[in-house]
Structure formats: C-alpha cells, structure tokens
Design an enzyme around this catalytic site. Structure first.
Site, PDB file in Angstrom:
ATOM      1  N   ARG A  77     -10.563  41.340  -5.932  1.00  0.00           N
ATOM      2  CA  ARG A  77     -10.424  42.156  -4.729  1.00  0.00           C
ATOM      3  C   ARG A  77      -9.449  41.461  -3.779  1.00  0.00           C
ATOM      4  NH1 ARG A  77     -13.948  42.365   0.464  1.00  0.00           N
ATOM      5  NH2 ARG A  77     -12.943  44.105   1.489  1.00  0.00           N
ATOM      6  N   HIS A 121      -7.461  45.225   5.751  1.00  0.00           N
ATOM      7  CA  HIS A 121      -8.317  44.070   6.054  1.00  0.00           C
ATOM      8  C   HIS A 121      -7.763  43.424   7.326  1.00  0.00           C
ATOM      9  CE1 HIS A 121     -11.338  41.203   4.021  1.00  0.00           C
ATOM     10  NE2 HIS A 121     -11.141  40.731   5.244  1.00  0.00           N
ATOM     11  N   GLU A 166     -14.909  46.139   6.668  1.00  0.00           N
ATOM     12  CA  GLU A 166     -15.712  45.816   7.852  1.00  0.00           C
ATOM     13  C   GLU A 166     -15.176  46.413   9.157  1.00  0.00           C
ATOM     14  OE1 GLU A 166     -16.421  41.640   8.146  1.00  0.00           O
ATOM     15  OE2 GLU A 166     -17.220  41.494   6.130  1.00  0.00           O
ATOM     16  N   ASN A 292     -20.680  43.747   2.297  1.00  0.00           N
ATOM     17  CA  ASN A 292     -20.401  42.330   2.510  1.00  0.00           C
ATOM     18  C   ASN A 292     -21.619  41.707   3.163  1.00  0.00           C
ATOM     19  OD1 ASN A 292     -17.861  42.884   1.611  1.00  0.00           O
ATOM     20  ND2 ASN A 292     -16.822  42.484   3.561  1.00  0.00           N
ATOM     21  N   TYR A 294     -23.562  37.921   4.270  1.00  0.00           N
ATOM     22  CA  TYR A 294     -23.553  36.463   4.378  1.00  0.00           C
ATOM     23  C   TYR A 294     -24.899  35.928   4.831  1.00  0.00           C
ATOM     24  CZ  TYR A 294     -18.583  36.747   3.612  1.00  0.00           C
ATOM     25  OH  TYR A 294     -17.366  36.986   3.034  1.00  0.00           O
ATOM     26  N   GLU A 350     -18.373  41.091  -0.896  1.00  0.00           N
ATOM     27  CA  GLU A 350     -18.199  39.725  -0.389  1.00  0.00           C
ATOM     28  C   GLU A 350     -19.552  39.071  -0.248  1.00  0.00           C
ATOM     29  OE1 GLU A 350     -16.080  39.199   3.331  1.00  0.00           O
ATOM     30  OE2 GLU A 350     -14.543  40.611   2.687  1.00  0.00           O
TER      31      GLU A 350
HETATM   32  C1  GCO Z   1     -15.383  39.103   6.689  1.00  0.00           C
HETATM   33  C2  GCO Z   1     -14.084  39.165   6.116  1.00  0.00           C
HETATM   34  C3  GCO Z   1     -13.589  37.884   5.527  1.00  0.00           C
HETATM   35  C4  GCO Z   1     -14.106  36.609   6.107  1.00  0.00           C
HETATM   36  C5  GCO Z   1     -15.421  36.218   5.520  1.00  0.00           C
HETATM   37  C6  GCO Z   1     -15.982  34.942   6.078  1.00  0.00           C
HETATM   38  O1  GCO Z   1     -16.319  39.452   6.010  1.00  0.00           O
HETATM   39  O2  GCO Z   1     -15.523  38.714   7.835  1.00  0.00           O
HETATM   40  O3  GCO Z   1     -14.026  40.155   5.169  1.00  0.00           O
HETATM   41  O4  GCO Z   1     -12.244  38.046   5.765  1.00  0.00           O
HETATM   42  O5  GCO Z   1     -13.226  35.573   5.892  1.00  0.00           O
HETATM   43  O6  GCO Z   1     -16.348  37.199   5.759  1.00  0.00           O
HETATM   44  O7  GCO Z   1     -16.202  35.054   7.456  1.00  0.00           O
END
Ligand code: GCO
Length: 448
Positions: A77, A121, A166, A292, A294, A350
């Site tokens: 990607r 992006h 995002e 995405n 985290y 992600e």
């Molecule tokens: C996001 C973006 C990425 C970042 C990653 C880490 O999710 O914010 O897609 O470009 O680099 O998430 O923060």
C-alpha cells in the site's frame, strides 16, 4: 499457546505514504504540497525536518520492492502524490509524475506484489489550499477529477484503490487543531473539511464506477477505538459518544446514513455544509473499508465537554509515540465495525508502532523486540476477530521502512526496515524477519 491460522488468500502487506517516503520533492516537475509549506513554517515540525529526501523511495523503489519480495508480502500500500501528477492541483497533468508511478507499479507487478494505491494521504497541492483547501467545496470536485485521471492512467495495474487516508486527521488535525498541514485552527472549517472530504470520496468512487475500472475500491479510516473507563452507565455512554466524531462522522454517511445528530447538536456553530444530493453521492457502495488502528483509549463521562466525554490515562505500556499498547483494542474495534455496519469486508490498512530502534554496532542488524511483541499480539487479536466472524481479508504493517512521521519529523521510527538517514541505507529489523514468518505460515502466534 494458541496459533492463529488465517484463511487462504489472506492478504499480508506493508504500507507507506508518498510524502513520508518518496523524497524528490522538486524533481520531475512535482509541485509543492501543503506539507512542503508546513515543514517550512517555523515551530511546526520537529527540528524543522522536511520530506525533501525522506526515505528516498523515489530513487530506491527497486531496492524496496526487492525487500518486499524477500519479505513475501502479497501487497504494497502506497500513495500517489497529487502534486506530482497535477502540480497545480488541477488543470495540466505532469506526465513525468505518472511515469514514476508506472515504474513503481511495474516493479511491484513483476515481483508478484499487488498494488494497493491510496489517492490522498494528506499532500494537498498548495495552490488548492491557497484557493480554500478542504473547507472549500471545489476541492472535492478537484479531487474527483484527479482521481479519475489516475484511474485512466494507472487503472490496468492497480488491484486496490483507496480514496482517502484518515480524513479525520485531514479535517481535525489539519483544520481544527493545526498540528498537521495546513495548520489552520477552527472547528467550523474542520467540519466543512470533513464534509467535503466525504463528498470528494463519493465523487471519486462514482468516477471509478462510471469508468468501469478493474480492481476494488474502498477508503481508509482511523476509527476512534474507545472503551469505557468504568462499568458506570455514564462512562459506557461517553465511550460511545467519543465515536461520533472519530468514527460515525465518516462511517455513517458511507453506509447511507446521516451525520450523527448528537455531534451536530453539540456544535451548532459548526454545521456541515450539506447540499442536495450530497448524502447520496457519499454513500457509494464500496468493496471494502480500510481500518487503521494503533491504540485504544479509555473514556469517562465529562459534563464540561461539549460531547460529554474525556480520555483518561490508562496503565498500559506505551510505544515511543506515547500510545498505549492495547492488542485487544483492535479486536474490539473490528467487532464494532462488523456489528454496527452490517458485516462489511475490511482490511487493516495500517497497524504498527514507533520504537526507539538502534542499529547494532556493526550496522548490520536492528533488534526491535518491542515491535516484534507488538505485531505478534495485534496479529493474534486479528486472528481472534477472523475466528469470531469478522470479514477481515488482509493486514498491512505500518510501515515498510522508517519514514517522515509528520510533525515528529524523523524522530519516530515505525519501519520494519531501518533507514539510515545519513545515506538512506536500508537494514531489515528483527520485526521484518518475524513478519516473514507470519506470512510464510499464514499464521499468528500466541495469545493477544
Ligand atoms: C496515520 C498515517 C500514517 C502515520 C502512522 C503513524 O495513520 O496517521 O496514515 O501516515 O505515519 O499512522 O502515526
């Protein structure tokens, strides 16, 4: 120790984005983007870092494709830099911009790696920001025109199209909080931006369907992953309300609904500039939703906040970004999307973490046990989601290689490949070797 066998055909990949890895910021006719401008605005990006060189993928894409072939990924990607293709954002195309992406796509296809291409992006051409940016309705139209040109030029070579990455970040970090480009502040502009991002997405999907393009099309969202801080009813409600702006502002219209009324009621001074036909235009059927993810956060009731919630600190270990490591959060988030939106096809587009990685003394190894553990646990949680019926078709690690981490510049390393910013040398980290094992066996390891 549970093993997670993933379904046949499960797509393993890695992800990057144009401004974060390409470099070559003024080569071959690329125009300036809002990130070029933002990086040059004093105090906005750590140490005044810029994406001028980044991980130099523009010149080293062949090496990166080779690394990915060694890794065994099924997909890569990456995003197209709009100002490489339309230096003014609109009007005349720059053929050399497309040439670069043809080179990259050809290399991927020759290596048997399926391209997943993000159209936006965050690197908006600066002339479009000068004309009003995403708060201006015309930007949605320009985006759809740019997207249509990409479908025509590159469509034969692309398996997956992702319209936006995002949009919450573009709208809120870019126009409300000012910590991302273009660095504007104000809720009204952010809400206008959110609507026009949604509209631009819908118009682009319409253009794709009209053009009869091959491949699949979807979008990528960073959804609010929240859990109630306590079992109290008011905290449970608060955790749900926290998803209005973070998730429903984008997901509800995609699935044919309206904007969340609670959010509109909370901010009467920041309406969404909906015109007749917009909601229908946004709600185009999609082939998949990209998620995405985290970190998950704990939320409690807060009567003083317009949306009546507040984030509370939690006891989890954290990554180098200060983000809690919460593998079960990805399970809960995927289940929530599945339950709320009628079992859509999803990809994790992600997932990953920043860690303070250092090279071995001889410069040939990079030990990143924290990232190995992080990926192992989050991948196991994805395995649990698949077991429990979520239609999860693939998973992309953020990121293939260390890169420009927005306002943190080069101070945060997310790669499974180390980038030496002195000479852009690449060194696969231990997590790269771990991920290769996952892909080879199509399996996850251990409990989440
Ligand atoms: C996001 C973006 C990425 C970042 C990653 C880490 O999710 O914010 O897609 O470009 O680099 O998430 O923060």
């Amino acid at each position: 120790m549970a093993q997670w066998q993933f379904p046949d055909g499960f797509l393993w990949g890695t992800a990057t984005a144009s401004y974060q890895v390409e470099g070559a910021a003024s080569e071959d006719g690329r125009g300036p983007s809002i990130w070029d401008t933002f990086c040059r605005t004093p105090g906005k990006v750590k140490h005044g870092h810029t994406g001028d060189v980044a991980s130099d993928q523009f010149h080293r894409y062949a090496e990166d494709v080779k690394l990915m072939r060694d890794l065994g990924v099924g997909a890569y990607r990456f995003s197209l830099a709009w100002p490489r293709i339309f230096p003014q954002g609109t009007g005349a195309q720059n053929p050399k911009g497309f040439d670069y992406y043809h080179r990259l796509l050809d290399a991927l296809l020759a290596a048997g790696i399926r391209p997943a291409v993000t159209l936006y992006h965050w690197d908006l051409p600066q002339p479009l920001e000068d004309a009003g940016g995403w708060p201006a309705r015309d930007t949605a139209k320009h985006f759809a025109d740019y997207a249509a040109a990409c479908f025509v030029a590159l469509g034969d070579k692309v398996d997956f199209w992702i319209t936006l990455n995002e949009p919450w970040c573009s709208a809120v970090l870019g126009y409300e909080l000012g910590i991302h480009a273009p660095g504007r502040t104000g809720r009204a502009a952010a809400h206008r931006a959110a609507h026009h991002l949604n509209l631009g997405h819908g118009l682009a999907v319409q253009a794709f369907r009209v053009g009869g393009g091959r491949g699949e099309i979807g979008t990528t969202l960073n959804l609010a992953a929240t859990r109630p801080a306590t079992r109290r009813e008011e905290d449970v409600l608060a955790a749900d309300r926290a998803r209005d702006k973070g998730s429903r502002l984008f997901l509800d219209p995609l699935f044919g609904g309206n904007y969340p009324q609670r959010l509109l009621d909370a901010y009467p001074d920041a309406p969404l500039p909906i015109k007749e036909g917009d909601m229908e235009a946004i709600a185009q059927p999609l082939d998949f939703i990209g998620v995405n993810m985290y970190s998950e956060s704990a939320v409690r009731h807060d009567p003083n906040h317009p949306e009546q919630f507040a984030h509370v600190p939690s006891p989890y270990p954290q990554t180098d970004m200060g983000w809690d490591i919460t593998p079960l959060g990805i399970y809960r988030l995927l289940k929530w999307v599945d339950d709320e939106y009628g079992h859509p096809t999803v990809y994790v587009t992600e997932n990953g973490c920043a860690m303070p990685d250092v090279l071995s003394d001889d410069g040939t190894r990079c030990h990143d046990p924290g990232r190995v553990d992080f990926l192992r646990r989050y991948i196991a949680a994805c395995g649990e989601a698949v077991r429990d019926g979520v239609d999860l078709r693939g998973y992309f690690v953020w990121s293939l290689i260390d890169n420009f981490e927005w306002s943190f510049g080069y101070t945060k390393r997310f790669g499974i490949v180390y980038c030496d910013y002195g000479d852009c040398r690449r060194v696969p980290k231990d997590s790269f070797h771990f991920y290769r094992e996952v892909i080879a066996g199509n399996e996850g390891f251990g409990p989440a």
